[in-house]
Motif scaffolding. Sequence first.
Motif, PDB file in Angstrom:
ATOM      1  N   THR A  72     -76.256  47.170 -77.458  1.00  0.00           N
ATOM      2  CA  THR A  72     -77.510  47.680 -76.885  1.00  0.00           C
ATOM      3  C   THR A  72     -77.746  47.082 -75.500  1.00  0.00           C
ATOM      4  O   THR A  72     -78.131  47.782 -74.557  1.00  0.00           O
ATOM      5  N   GLU A  73     -77.490  45.797 -75.389  1.00  0.00           N
ATOM      6  CA  GLU A  73     -77.689  45.139 -74.084  1.00  0.00           C
ATOM      7  C   GLU A  73     -76.684  45.665 -73.064  1.00  0.00           C
ATOM      8  O   GLU A  73     -77.025  45.885 -71.902  1.00  0.00           O
ATOM      9  N   ARG A  76     -77.820  48.885 -71.618  1.00  0.00           N
ATOM     10  CA  ARG A  76     -78.872  48.682 -70.622  1.00  0.00           C
ATOM     11  C   ARG A  76     -78.275  48.203 -69.287  1.00  0.00           C
ATOM     12  O   ARG A  76     -78.614  48.709 -68.229  1.00  0.00           O
ATOM     13  N   LYS A  79     -76.377  50.978 -67.388  1.00  0.00           N
ATOM     14  CA  LYS A  79     -77.290  51.882 -66.675  1.00  0.00           C
ATOM     15  C   LYS A  79     -77.758  51.246 -65.384  1.00  0.00           C
ATOM     16  O   LYS A  79     -77.793  51.882 -64.334  1.00  0.00           O
ATOM     17  N   LYS A  80     -78.106  49.961 -65.478  1.00  0.00           N
ATOM     18  CA  LYS A  80     -78.600  49.232 -64.314  1.00  0.00           C
ATOM     19  C   LYS A  80     -77.509  49.190 -63.225  1.00  0.00           C
ATOM     20  O   LYS A  80     -77.789  49.414 -62.054  1.00  0.00           O
TER      21      LYS A  80
END
Length: 111
Positions: A72-73, A76, A79-80
């Motif tokens: 999950t991290e 994220r 995407k960043k």
Amino acid sequence: MIRSLGVVLAAALAMGAKDPSKAEWDPRDDGPDKIDVSSWPPAMQKRYPIFSAKCSKCHPVARPVNSRFDATEWKRYMKKMIRRPNSGINEEQAADIYEFLKYFSAKQGAK
Ligand code: HEC
């Protein structure tokens, strides 16, 4: 004296010290910069060069190699990273890198 200062500055610039597209130094950058994928499934091994080429543009690839995130991290962070200007990473490459990092985190014992 003034002249040698100029040379040092020019050298620092040439090395990217003042380049705004480069991330600031992080302790992880000095860690190992390779992942031993020799025992990984071939489909995962194929993604390794995409990861190392694409994730070493703004900081050493050692930064993600020495990060401990779960799937999950990683999603994220992916995407960043790809949202940054000139990331040079397209959707397909991002999907491959994400699969690679998900496998990597599972290997490290993450959820
Ligand atoms: C366009 C430049 C750029 C590219 C390409 C890039 N990064 Fe980054 N990355 C940064 C910058 C700038 C930082 C520091 C600021 C931050 O953490 O957002 C960073 C920080 C990081 C961090 C540390 C995050 C934290 O807070 O602990 C990780 C992990 C990371 N990047 C992974 C990756 C991965 C994986 C890729 C390849 C998909 C990648 N980066 C590609 C610019 C980039």
